[in-house]
Design an enzyme around this catalytic site. Structure first.
Site, PDB file in Angstrom:
ATOM      1  N   SER A  83      78.624 -58.601  87.838  1.00 34.26           N
ATOM      2  CA  SER A  83      78.511 -58.087  86.477  1.00 34.26           C
ATOM      3  C   SER A  83      79.863 -57.873  85.810  1.00 34.26           C
ATOM      4  O   SER A  83      79.917 -57.636  84.599  1.00 34.26           O
ATOM      5  CB  SER A  83      77.722 -56.774  86.468  1.00 34.26           C
ATOM      6  N   LYS A 133      75.697 -48.038  82.299  1.00 32.81           N
ATOM      7  CA  LYS A 133      77.054 -48.493  81.981  1.00 32.81           C
ATOM      8  C   LYS A 133      77.453 -48.096  80.560  1.00 32.81           C
ATOM      9  O   LYS A 133      78.549 -47.584  80.324  1.00 32.81           O
ATOM     10  CB  LYS A 133      77.146 -50.009  82.161  1.00 32.81           C
TER      11      LYS A 133
END
Length: 682
Positions: free
Chosen positions: A526, A569
Site C-alpha cells: 500500500s 489511514k
C-alpha cells in the site's frame, strides 16, 4: 520585460491553471465520504418482524437441503463470521424450515436378566420413557400368572421392538431373578419438543456422556443411574450443532465423532478411575443424527486439506455472510434484522435521526458504501450503550446524538496507544513534516496493529539518488525488515520507471529508499505509490508538498490499485494535521477504486466541507505526481525542463553522456602525448 520573459510567465500561469483544474477534478466532495443512507431510510417499511436470517439465503438453502437427506454422509459445516449469535441463527432456521422431532425416541437402559454388567438399550416413543418404566415396574409386581393381559397391553401401547423383546425376557421373572440393585434408568426423555441442540463447551462428558463410578464400602462399581448422556444422545433423531474449534482441539473426540457418524452407533467408553478400571459395557445406541459443525472458514479450509474423511462426512458447506449488499437485495428486509438487533439489545425506540445514524454506522462497519452490516454483536453493543445514555438523559427515545456519543466513547476507550504514537509525532520525536516542500521525502500512510487495536499514522519515506545501474536499493530489505509483498511492490515500481526511461538505454542512476524511524517489519504494497512519488521527486529534483500524504498500490503501468485500511489511514493523518492546525493545504491521496470504502468521521467530513482538509482520488500515478510536485508530467522521452518527466530524462541523459565521455586522467593525457611526440621524431 522581454518577450521571452512574458511568454514564460504566461506559460507558468497556464500550467498553474491546468494544475488547479486537475486538483479540483480529483478532490472528493463531502457526500463521497460516507454512504448515502437517505434512500435506505426512505425504503423503511411500516412494520418489521425480527429476523436474524436476513441476507443468509445461501447458507439457509444449503442447510435446508441437507436436512432433507437423512444419511451418515450428509452433514453440514456452517462457517460463521464474528458477530453472529449462533443459537439465534439455529432457532430461526429450525422454525423457518420446520425442523421437527419426528425421528426422536426416548432411550432407557434396563437391567440385563443375565449379566448385570451389560445393561440393555431400549428405545421408546418420544416422551413415553417415564410412563413405560412405571408400567414395567407394575408388571413385575404382579404374580407371574396374572401378567399376560398386562404384557399384551404394554406391547400394544408402546411401539418398540426392543421393549417388546425385553418384556418377553422378564415377564416370568421376579425382581430377585434380575441381577443388580436397579431395574432401569432413563437416558434421554423428550418431554419437551426441541429439534436441535448446541454443544458449545466440548468435552468427553458434554458431547458423548460418560459412565461414572461409585465406591460402596470400598468397592468400586457402576450402576444404571451413573450412565450420563451427552449431546450426541440428547440430539439423537434431530440436529446437533457443535463448536468446531473446541472439538478439533481435542483430536480424540473428533475421531470418536467421525466413528459414530460413519458407523451409526454410539459405544460407551469403559469407565475408569485413577486407581482402577472395571468392566461395564452397556449396549451401543443406534444413532440417527444430523450434525452441524460451527466454525470459521479458515478452519473449514484446513479440514478439507488435512482430513481426507471430512469431505465424505460433511459435504454441505453453509457460509453465513457478515454484510448485506444493497445493490443486490432490497433494503426493506434489512429492517427485520435491525428489529432483531433492537429486541436483543432490549432498548427503547429509535427516533428517525437515530435510524439514519444507525444505517450510516452499519455501513461503516462493512467499510463499503453499498453494504450494511450483519454483525449483530457490534450493533447490539452499540444500542445497549446508547440505551444507557438515553436513560441517563431521561429521553423516551434513542437519538442520533446518543448513538454518536456511544461511538465516540467506544473509540476513546481504544485510542490510548494511538494517542501515544501521535504524541510522539507532535513532539518531533518521530519526524513527520506536514508543511513545506522537500525533495525526495513524502508522507506514506500505514495501519499500525498494536495491543489488539488498529490505528493509522503517517510514515516518512525518503529517497536519495546516486550513480549506478538503475537498481533501487530497499534499505528495509537489506536490513531484513521487509516482507515479501513489500519487496514485490518495490520491484513493481522499479519496472514502472524502467518501462518509462530505460526501454532503449540503461538508467545510469540508482536510488536508495527507506522508511525513516521504522523499527519493525514493513510489509504490504500500500506504500508503493508513495515510494514511487518519492523516487520521481528525487530523480526530477522537484520538491513534494509535505502537507499531502499518500496511500495506494500500483502496477507496472502506473495504474493505482485499491488497498486496505483506508479509513484508519485517513483518520490517522487527519488527527496529526488537526492537532498541528489545519491550513487548507492538508490532505491525502487515495486510490479511486477505494472511494466506495470510505466512511469518515463527522470531524473529517466537517473539515472537508470547510475546505480545510482534502481527499484526492487518483486512477494513475501521474495524477499523484502532478498533485504532489505541482508540475505537469509531460512526455517520458522529452527534454522539456518544465515537466517532471522532462527533468528526469534530461538528468539521465546528462549522466549517460558523462559516463560515455569520461575524460582520460591528466597523467595519461600527459604521458600519452609525450609518447606520441617521441614516436613522431623517430
Amino acid at each position: 520585460m522581454s518577450k521571452l520573459s512574458t511568454q514564460a510567465t504566461e506559460l507558468q500561469h497556464e500550467l498553474n491553471h491546468n494544475l488547479e483544474l486537475t486538483r479540483e477534478a480529483l478532490r472528493l466532495r463531502v457526500e463521497h465520504l460516507q454512504a448515502n443512507v437517505e434512500p435506505w431510510f426512505t425504503a423503511r417499511p411500516l412494520t418489521s418482524k425480527p429476523d436474524p436470517l436476513v441476507g443468509q439465503q445461501r447458507a439457509a438453502t444449503a442447510i435446508e437441503r441437507a436436512q432433507l437427506i437423512r444419511s451418515n454422509l450428509s452433514h453440514i459445516y456452517m462457517a460463521t463470521p464474528s458477530g453472529v449469535l449462533v443459537e439465534d441463527i439455529l432457532e430461526s432456521m429450525s422454525l423457518e424450515q420446520q425442523w421437527n422431532g419426528k425421528n426422536f425416541r426416548d432411550w432407557v437402559y434396563l437391567a440385563n436378566p443375565v449379566d448385570d454388567r451389560a445393561p440393555i438399550c431400549v428405545s421408546l416413543p418420544a416422551g413415553k420413557a417415564e410412563e413405560a418404566l412405571t408400567d414395567l415396574w407394575q408388571l413385575l409386581e404382579q404374580p407371574a400368572e396374572q401378567r399376560q393381559s398386562i404384557y399384551e397391553e404394554l406391547i400394544d401401547k408402546y411401539s418398540s421392538a426392543e421393549f417388546r423383546h425385553y418384556l418377553e425376557r422378564v415377564k416370568d421373572l421376579s425382581f430377585d431373578d434380575i441381577p443388580g440393585s436397579e431395574l432401569a434408568t432413563v437416558i434421554v426423555s423428550h418431554t419437551e419438543s426441541k429439534p436441535w441442540y448446541y454443544c458449545d463447551r466440548v468435552s468427553q462428558a458434554s458431547l458423548f456422556g460418560d459412565i461414572r463410578l461409585q465406591s460402596v464400602e470400598g468397592t468400586i462399581s457402576a450402576e444404571l443411574h451413573l450412565i450420563k448422556p451427552g449431546a450426541v444422545l440428547k440430539a439423537n433423531g434431530g440436529t446437533l450443532a457443535i463448536n468446531a474449534l473446541q472439538l478439533l482441539t481435542q483430536p480424540e473426540l473428533w475421531n470418536q465423532l467421525k466413528h459414530v457418524l460413519r458407523t451409526g452407533r454410539f459405544e460407551w467408553a469403559q469407565p475408569t478411575s485413577q486407581q482402577t478400571a472395571i468392566h461395564y459395557e452397556p449396549d451401543p445406541v443406534p444413532i440417527n443424527l444430523k450434525v452441524i459443525l460451527v466454525g470459521g472458514r479458515e478452519l473449514y479450509s484446513q479440514l478439507k486439506d488435512l482430513d481426507g474423511e471430512f469431505s465424505n462426512l460433511f459435504p454441505y458447506f453453509a457460509e453465513l455472510t457478515s454484510y448485506y449488499p444493497t445493490q443486490k437485495f432490497a433494503v426493506e428486509p434489512y429492517y427485520d434484522f435491525l428489529a432483531y438487533v433492537q429486541n436483543r439489545a432490549r432498548c427503547r425506540p429509535l427516533s428517525d435521526d437515530a435510524v439514519l445514524e444507525l444505517l450510516a454506522t452499519s455501513s461503516r462497519y462493512t467499510e463499503h458504501q453499498h453494504e450494511l452490516s450483519l454483525d449483530a454483536v457490534m450493533l447490539i453493543q452499540l444500542l445497549e450503550e446508547a440505551e444507557v445514555l438515553a436513560a441517563l438523559a431521561g429521553e423516551p427515545t434513542i437519538t442520533a446524538e446518543h448513538l454518536r456519543e456511544a461511538e465516540r466513547e467506544s473509540e476513546h476507550r481504544d485510542r490510548l496507544l494511538a494517542e501515544l504514537n501521535w504524541q510522539s509525532i507532535l513532539e518531533q520525536q518521530i519526524k513527520i513534516d506536514t508543511d513545506g516542500e522537500v525533495i525526495g521525502q513524502i508522507n506514506g500512510l500505514t495501519v499500525v496493529h498494536m495491543g489488539g487495536v488498529e490505528f493509522g499514522e503517517p510514515s516518512r519515506i525518503t529517497t536519495t539518488i546516486h550513480y549506478g545501474d538503475g537498481d533501487i536499493i530497499d534499505i528495509e530489505r537489506k536490513a531484513e525488515l521487509s516482507g515479501a509483498i513489500h519487496t514485490k511492490g518495490i520491484m513493481i515500481l522499479s519496472a514502472y520507471l524502467a518501462n518509462l526511461f530505460a526501454r532503449q538505454e540503461p538508467m545510469p542512476l540508482s536510488a536508495t529508499l527507506v522508511f525513516e524511524q521504522s523499527y519493525h517489519e514493513v510489509d504490504g504494497d500500500s506504500a508503493s505509490l508513495a515510494e514511487l512519488c518519492c523516487l520521481v521527486s528525487a530523480l526530477s529534483e522537484t520538491p513534494i508538498q509535505q502537507s499531502i500524504a499518500v496511500t495506494g498500490a500500483i502496477d507496472q503501468f502506473g495504474n493505482v490499485q485499491a488497498i486496505g485500511g483506508i479509513n484508519q489511514k485517513i483518520q490517522g493523518y487527519f488527527e496529526i494535521c488537526q492537532r498541528r492546525g489545519l491550513n487548507g493545504k492538508h490532505g491525502v491521496i487515495v486510490p479511486q477504486s477505494n472511494v466506495m470504502n470510505i466512511h469518515l468521521s463527522p470531524e473529517v467530513r466537517a473539515a472537508v466541507l470547510a475546505k480545510q482538509f482534502s481527499i484526492y482520488a487518483v486512477n494513475h500515478a501521474t495524477q499523484a505526481f502532478e498533485l504532489l510536485l505541482q508540475t505537469p508530467c509531460g512526455e517520458a522521452l522529452n527534454l522539456d525542463e518544465h515537466t517532471i518527466f522532462g527533468r528526469i530524462y534530461r538528468r539521465l541523459q546528462t549522466a549517460l553522456a558523462s559516463q560515455q565521455g569520461t575524460p582520460e586522467p591528466w597523467w595519461k593525457r600527459l604521458f600519452g602525448t609525450a609518447k606520441q611526440e617521441n614516436s613522431a621524431e623517430n
